[in-house]
Motif scaffolding. Structure first.
Motif, PDB file in Angstrom:
ATOM      1  N   PRO A   1     -26.249 -61.211  -0.952  1.00  5.32           N
ATOM      2  CA  PRO A   1     -27.740 -61.011  -0.839  1.00  5.32           C
ATOM      3  C   PRO A   1     -28.246 -61.392   0.402  1.00  5.32           C
ATOM      4  O   PRO A   1     -27.830 -62.352   1.119  1.00  5.32           O
ATOM      5  CB  PRO A   1     -28.404 -61.716  -2.061  1.00  5.32           C
ATOM      6  CG  PRO A   1     -27.484 -63.125  -2.223  1.00  5.32           C
ATOM      7  CD  PRO A   1     -26.037 -62.413  -1.924  1.00  5.32           C
ATOM      8  N   SER A   2     -29.410 -60.679   0.702  1.00  5.70           N
ATOM      9  CA  SER A   2     -29.920 -61.206   1.935  1.00  5.70           C
ATOM     10  C   SER A   2     -30.710 -62.652   1.859  1.00  5.70           C
ATOM     11  O   SER A   2     -30.561 -63.268   2.577  1.00  5.70           O
ATOM     12  CB  SER A   2     -31.071 -60.233   2.385  1.00  5.70           C
ATOM     13  OG  SER A   2     -30.478 -58.850   2.522  1.00  5.70           O
ATOM     14  N   SER A   3     -31.200 -62.792   0.609  1.00  6.54           N
ATOM     15  CA  SER A   3     -31.658 -64.316   0.189  1.00  6.54           C
ATOM     16  C   SER A   3     -31.737 -64.137  -1.405  1.00  6.54           C
ATOM     17  O   SER A   3     -31.855 -63.267  -2.161  1.00  6.54           O
ATOM     18  CB  SER A   3     -33.009 -64.120   0.950  1.00  6.54           C
ATOM     19  OG  SER A   3     -33.921 -63.437   0.233  1.00  6.54           O
ATOM     20  N   THR A   4     -31.571 -65.561  -1.738  1.00  8.42           N
ATOM     21  CA  THR A   4     -31.811 -65.939  -2.991  1.00  8.42           C
ATOM     22  C   THR A   4     -32.657 -67.152  -3.254  1.00  8.42           C
ATOM     23  O   THR A   4     -32.408 -68.011  -2.418  1.00  8.42           O
ATOM     24  CB  THR A   4     -30.394 -66.164  -3.827  1.00  8.42           C
ATOM     25  OG1 THR A   4     -29.510 -64.977  -3.497  1.00  8.42           O
ATOM     26  CG2 THR A   4     -30.533 -66.372  -5.185  1.00  8.42           C
ATOM     27  N   GLU A   5     -33.728 -67.025  -4.098  1.00  3.99           N
ATOM     28  CA  GLU A   5     -34.521 -68.308  -4.268  1.00  3.99           C
ATOM     29  C   GLU A   5     -34.453 -68.622  -5.838  1.00  3.99           C
ATOM     30  O   GLU A   5     -34.561 -67.472  -6.593  1.00  3.99           O
ATOM     31  CB  GLU A   5     -35.808 -68.171  -3.853  1.00  3.99           C
ATOM     32  CG  GLU A   5     -35.971 -67.925  -2.342  1.00  3.99           C
ATOM     33  CD  GLU A   5     -37.233 -67.705  -1.759  1.00  3.99           C
ATOM     34  OE1 GLU A   5     -38.157 -67.707  -2.726  1.00  3.99           O
ATOM     35  OE2 GLU A   5     -37.548 -67.575  -0.486  1.00  3.99           O
ATOM     36  N   GLY A   6     -34.547 -69.855  -6.293  1.00  4.67           N
ATOM     37  CA  GLY A   6     -34.623 -70.127  -7.514  1.00  4.67           C
ATOM     38  C   GLY A   6     -33.642 -70.661  -8.512  1.00  4.67           C
ATOM     39  O   GLY A   6     -32.411 -70.789  -7.637  1.00  4.67           O
ATOM     40  N   GLU A   7     -33.602 -70.552  -9.651  1.00  6.01           N
ATOM     41  CA  GLU A   7     -32.428 -70.890 -10.448  1.00  6.01           C
ATOM     42  C   GLU A   7     -31.179 -69.986 -10.425  1.00  6.01           C
ATOM     43  O   GLU A   7     -31.438 -68.636  -9.908  1.00  6.01           O
ATOM     44  CB  GLU A   7     -32.892 -70.934 -11.936  1.00  6.01           C
ATOM     45  CG  GLU A   7     -34.166 -71.856 -12.049  1.00  6.01           C
ATOM     46  CD  GLU A   7     -34.610 -71.857 -13.642  1.00  6.01           C
ATOM     47  OE1 GLU A   7     -34.014 -71.193 -14.448  1.00  6.01           O
ATOM     48  OE2 GLU A   7     -35.673 -72.567 -13.915  1.00  6.01           O
TER      49      GLU A   7
END
Length: 380
Positions: A319-325
């Motif tokens: 992914p271009s970015s991932t945030e969180g759980e």
């Protein structure tokens, strides 16, 4: 009644109104197309009770003379034969002549057909709609909004209200909502409307909208739309398109859209769509077309499908970015594919709220469109 008309114009008009002819109707006259000739042109009408389409062809337009030698009158001719005959006639012009007992001669060049017509007086009249409450929008925008929502309507009549797209208008913002109770899609746009015009819970059958989409042009020519208690009228070019509005109250879908995300990721729409399509090659043989998605510790997203009697497939996406759980979720691949194909943006943002909670798909470059999909419970 008699007139001579340019064949191409006549063929195009017949093809347009024929979209409203039902082959399953129990009312014989509705298998036909009503033709009314006036001194300044002709009007073709077809209806299946759910939708009605009327097209006007002027005798002349600009430098073009489309119709000549008009003797006013009316007739209903069987749609199935009329379209085929006119399309295959040899000449550039077609002459229609109505005789005693509604026998109608259709001639062009050296070809001549005699068709048994029906009395136009017996044809159901289209509803009279007051046009003081009008909203206007470009044809290509309306076509896009239909394409981006109508795929999510229910295809079974278990809950008839869900077989339509719900329209609402507030402060000049038009919203379409469609759901089959397993997925949801919404699309918004700013439109021109009469001062103070607003409405809610206007549910138009998905089948009607698909037919309307077929006659909309791909340009920004304005479509005028009028809504009453039980009918919608769309006016485009020389065409009037009527559809009934579904009875009942559409569910309040705003309550199921999660507001706080535990995980968000940004992905390439094309790359993600390709991965889901490949995973579904095996999954579609399974019971629910189930594909699984989970995040690995290295940040890579793994997409997989396991059908014991067929085989397994695994895809990896960065992914271009991932945030969180971390995420581990299963869903119906078809629902995801349907949504991704209509996003029209290069990147999407997916928000997750838990393994058994709805997740949301949005484009990264605007907030006009939202897709929600319910996950699938699996034993794996």
């Amino acid at each position: 009644m008699e007139f001579t008309i340019q064949r191409d114009q006549f063929t195009h008009a017949i093809n347009t109104v024929s979209k409203a002819v039902s082959s399953r109707t129990t009312i014989p006259i509705l298998t036909g197309i009503k033709i009314v000739a006036h001194e300044d042109g002709i009007i073709l009408t077809a209806s299946d009770s759910d939708i009605s389409i009327e097209q006007y062809i002027p005798a002349e337009s600009g430098e073009h003379q489309w119709i000549e030698n008009i003797t006013p009158g009316s007739i209903v001719l069987p749609s199935r034969f009329l379209g085929e005959i006119v399309r295959k006639l040899p000449g550039e012009q077609v002459t229609i002549s109505v005789h005693d007992r509604f026998v109608t001669t259709i001639s062009s060049g050296r070809s001549q057909f005699n068709l048994n017509g029906m009395n136009a007086e017996d044809y159901p009249r289209l509803p009279q709609i007051e046009e003081n409450q009008v909203l206007s929008m470009p044809a290509d925008l309306l076509k896009t909004m239909i394409r981006q929502t109508v795929f999510a309507v229910a295809t079974t009549e278990t809950r008839p209200i869900l077989t339509g797209v719900m329209w609402s208008l507030e402060n000049g913002e038009l919203t379409f909502v469609a759901t089959d109770s397993h997925r949801l899609t919404t699309r918004k746009a700013t439109v021109e409307s009469a001062a103070g015009l607003s409405f809610h819970n206007v549910v138009i059958p998905g089948k009607s909208l698909l037919e309307l989409s077929k006659i909309l042009s791909d340009d920004d020519k304005l479509v005028d739309i009028v809504i009453t208690d039980n009918q919608i009228l769309a006016k485009v070019n020389q065409i009037l398109f009527y559809s009934r509005i579904l009875d009942g109250t559409y569910p309040d879908t705003s309550r199921i859209i999660p507001q706080n995300m535990k995980t968000e990721m940004i992905l390439s729409t094309k790359e993600f769509l390709g991965a889901i399509e490949r995973a579904s090659l095996l999954a579609r043989d399974g019971k629910n077309n189930v594909v699984r998605l989970f995040t690995r510790p290295d940040g890579v997203i793994e997409i997989s499908s396991n059908i014991p009697e067929v085989g397994t497939v695994t895809e990896e996406i960065v992914p271009s970015s991932t945030e969180g759980e971390d995420v581990k979720i299963s869903f119906n691949a078809k629902y995801m594919i349907d949504s991704l194909r209509v996003v029209d943006s290069t990147e999407i943002r997916i928000g997750f709220t838990g393994a058994m909670s709805p997740f949301i798909i949005r484009p990264t470059d605007h907030d006009w469109i939202l897709h929600l999909i319910l996950p699938v419970r699996t034993n794996q």
